[in-house]
Design a protein around this motif. Structure first.
Motif, PDB file in Angstrom:
ATOM      1  N   ALA A  20       0.836  -1.202   0.000  1.00 57.26           N
ATOM      2  CA  ALA A  20       0.000   0.000   0.000  1.00 57.26           C
ATOM      3  C   ALA A  20       0.873   1.254   0.000  1.00 57.26           C
ATOM      4  O   ALA A  20       0.627   2.190  -0.772  1.00 57.26           O
ATOM      5  CB  ALA A  20      -0.944  -0.012   1.196  1.00 57.26           C
ATOM      6  N   ALA A  21       1.891   1.270   0.830  1.00 59.91           N
ATOM      7  CA  ALA A  21       2.797   2.422   0.886  1.00 59.91           C
ATOM      8  C   ALA A  21       3.542   2.578  -0.436  1.00 59.91           C
ATOM      9  O   ALA A  21       3.741   3.702  -0.917  1.00 59.91           O
ATOM     10  CB  ALA A  21       3.773   2.275   2.041  1.00 59.91           C
ATOM     11  N   GLU A  22       3.946   1.477  -1.043  1.00 55.91           N
ATOM     12  CA  GLU A  22       4.656   1.537  -2.324  1.00 55.91           C
ATOM     13  C   GLU A  22       3.744   2.038  -3.439  1.00 55.91           C
ATOM     14  O   GLU A  22       4.174   2.803  -4.301  1.00 55.91           O
ATOM     15  CB  GLU A  22       5.237   0.173  -2.671  1.00 55.91           C
ATOM     16  N   VAL A  23       2.489   1.618  -3.430  1.00 60.15           N
ATOM     17  CA  VAL A  23       1.526   2.090  -4.425  1.00 60.15           C
ATOM     18  C   VAL A  23       1.347   3.598  -4.285  1.00 60.15           C
ATOM     19  O   VAL A  23       1.349   4.335  -5.281  1.00 60.15           O
ATOM     20  CB  VAL A  23       0.174   1.348  -4.275  1.00 60.15           C
ATOM     21  N   TYR A  24       1.208   4.063  -3.066  1.00 58.47           N
ATOM     22  CA  TYR A  24       1.035   5.494  -2.824  1.00 58.47           C
ATOM     23  C   TYR A  24       2.283   6.258  -3.262  1.00 58.47           C
ATOM     24  O   TYR A  24       2.197   7.290  -3.930  1.00 58.47           O
ATOM     25  CB  TYR A  24       0.740   5.744  -1.346  1.00 58.47           C
ATOM     26  N   LEU A  25       3.441   5.730  -2.926  1.00 54.25           N
ATOM     27  CA  LEU A  25       4.695   6.369  -3.296  1.00 54.25           C
ATOM     28  C   LEU A  25       4.846   6.433  -4.818  1.00 54.25           C
ATOM     29  O   LEU A  25       5.235   7.460  -5.367  1.00 54.25           O
ATOM     30  CB  LEU A  25       5.875   5.621  -2.670  1.00 54.25           C
ATOM     31  N   ALA A  26       4.522   5.350  -5.504  1.00 54.28           N
ATOM     32  CA  ALA A  26       4.587   5.345  -6.970  1.00 54.28           C
ATOM     33  C   ALA A  26       3.658   6.407  -7.556  1.00 54.28           C
ATOM     34  O   ALA A  26       4.017   7.100  -8.514  1.00 54.28           O
ATOM     35  CB  ALA A  26       4.238   3.965  -7.505  1.00 54.28           C
ATOM     36  N   SER A  27       2.479   6.543  -6.973  1.00 54.32           N
ATOM     37  CA  SER A  27       1.541   7.564  -7.445  1.00 54.32           C
ATOM     38  C   SER A  27       2.104   8.957  -7.230  1.00 54.32           C
ATOM     39  O   SER A  27       1.988   9.828  -8.097  1.00 54.32           O
ATOM     40  CB  SER A  27       0.198   7.419  -6.729  1.00 54.32           C
ATOM     41  N   LEU A  28       2.737   9.177  -6.092  1.00 49.61           N
ATOM     42  CA  LEU A  28       3.350  10.474  -5.827  1.00 49.61           C
ATOM     43  C   LEU A  28       4.431  10.803  -6.847  1.00 49.61           C
ATOM     44  O   LEU A  28       4.598  11.952  -7.246  1.00 49.61           O
ATOM     45  CB  LEU A  28       3.968  10.501  -4.432  1.00 49.61           C
ATOM     46  N   LEU A  29       5.172   9.778  -7.264  1.00 42.58           N
ATOM     47  CA  LEU A  29       6.269  10.005  -8.195  1.00 42.58           C
ATOM     48  C   LEU A  29       5.793  10.382  -9.592  1.00 42.58           C
ATOM     49  O   LEU A  29       6.505  11.069 -10.324  1.00 42.58           O
ATOM     50  CB  LEU A  29       7.161   8.761  -8.270  1.00 42.58           C
ATOM     51  N   VAL A  30       4.603   9.943  -9.973  1.00 45.09           N
ATOM     52  CA  VAL A  30       4.117  10.236 -11.328  1.00 45.09           C
ATOM     53  C   VAL A  30       3.085  11.356 -11.365  1.00 45.09           C
ATOM     54  O   VAL A  30       2.734  11.813 -12.444  1.00 45.09           O
ATOM     55  CB  VAL A  30       3.548   8.979 -12.023  1.00 45.09           C
ATOM     56  N   ILE A  31       2.617  11.801 -10.205  1.00 43.59           N
ATOM     57  CA  ILE A  31       1.597  12.855 -10.153  1.00 43.59           C
ATOM     58  C   ILE A  31       2.187  14.074  -9.464  1.00 43.59           C
ATOM     59  O   ILE A  31       2.717  13.975  -8.365  1.00 43.59           O
ATOM     60  CB  ILE A  31       0.348  12.389  -9.372  1.00 43.59           C
ATOM     61  N   ALA A  32       2.067  15.218 -10.129  1.00 45.29           N
ATOM     62  CA  ALA A  32       2.414  16.480  -9.479  1.00 45.29           C
ATOM     63  C   ALA A  32       1.140  16.977  -8.818  1.00 45.29           C
ATOM     64  O   ALA A  32       0.179  17.309  -9.494  1.00 45.29           O
ATOM     65  CB  ALA A  32       2.913  17.479 -10.508  1.00 45.29           C
ATOM     66  N   ASP A  33       1.116  16.984  -7.486  1.00 42.74           N
ATOM     67  CA  ASP A  33      -0.145  17.315  -6.809  1.00 42.74           C
ATOM     68  C   ASP A  33      -0.384  18.822  -6.736  1.00 42.74           C
ATOM     69  O   ASP A  33      -0.871  19.343  -5.745  1.00 42.74           O
ATOM     70  CB  ASP A  33      -0.237  16.639  -5.439  1.00 42.74           C
ATOM     71  N   ASP A  34      -0.069  19.489  -7.834  1.00 43.11           N
ATOM     72  CA  ASP A  34      -0.270  20.932  -7.899  1.00 43.11           C
ATOM     73  C   ASP A  34      -1.730  21.311  -8.089  1.00 43.11           C
ATOM     74  O   ASP A  34      -2.151  22.383  -7.679  1.00 43.11           O
ATOM     75  CB  ASP A  34       0.548  21.530  -9.044  1.00 43.11           C
TER      76      ASP A  34
END
Length: 70
Positions: A20-34
């Motif tokens: 779950a943490a890895e999935v979230y981290l991967a999402s953070l790496l590909v999404i700019a939460d701007d």
């Protein structure tokens, strides 16, 4: 993509807290939460994954530190 990613569908793929943490981290790496929509997606994904808000913030901080190093 034919349709926007569904946080619930993605969260269902995580079978352990570590994944779950890895999935979230991967999402953070590909999404700019701007944008509001990106931030809302990440917030919902974190909830669906069952990640504590403090862990979500720590993972965001790690990604920000990585970006600063690049």
């Amino acid at each position: 993509l034919k349709k926007p990613a569904d946080p619930a569908e993605i969260a269902a793929l995580a079978s352990t807290p570590e994944i779950a943490a890895e999935v979230y981290l991967a999402s953070l790496l590909v999404i700019a939460d701007d944008s509001f929509m990106e931030r809302a997606y990440l917030d919902e994904l974190g909830r669906k994954l069952g990640l504590a808000p403090t862990l979500q913030e720590e993972l965001r901080a790690q990604v920000q530190r990585l970006g600063a190093m690049a």
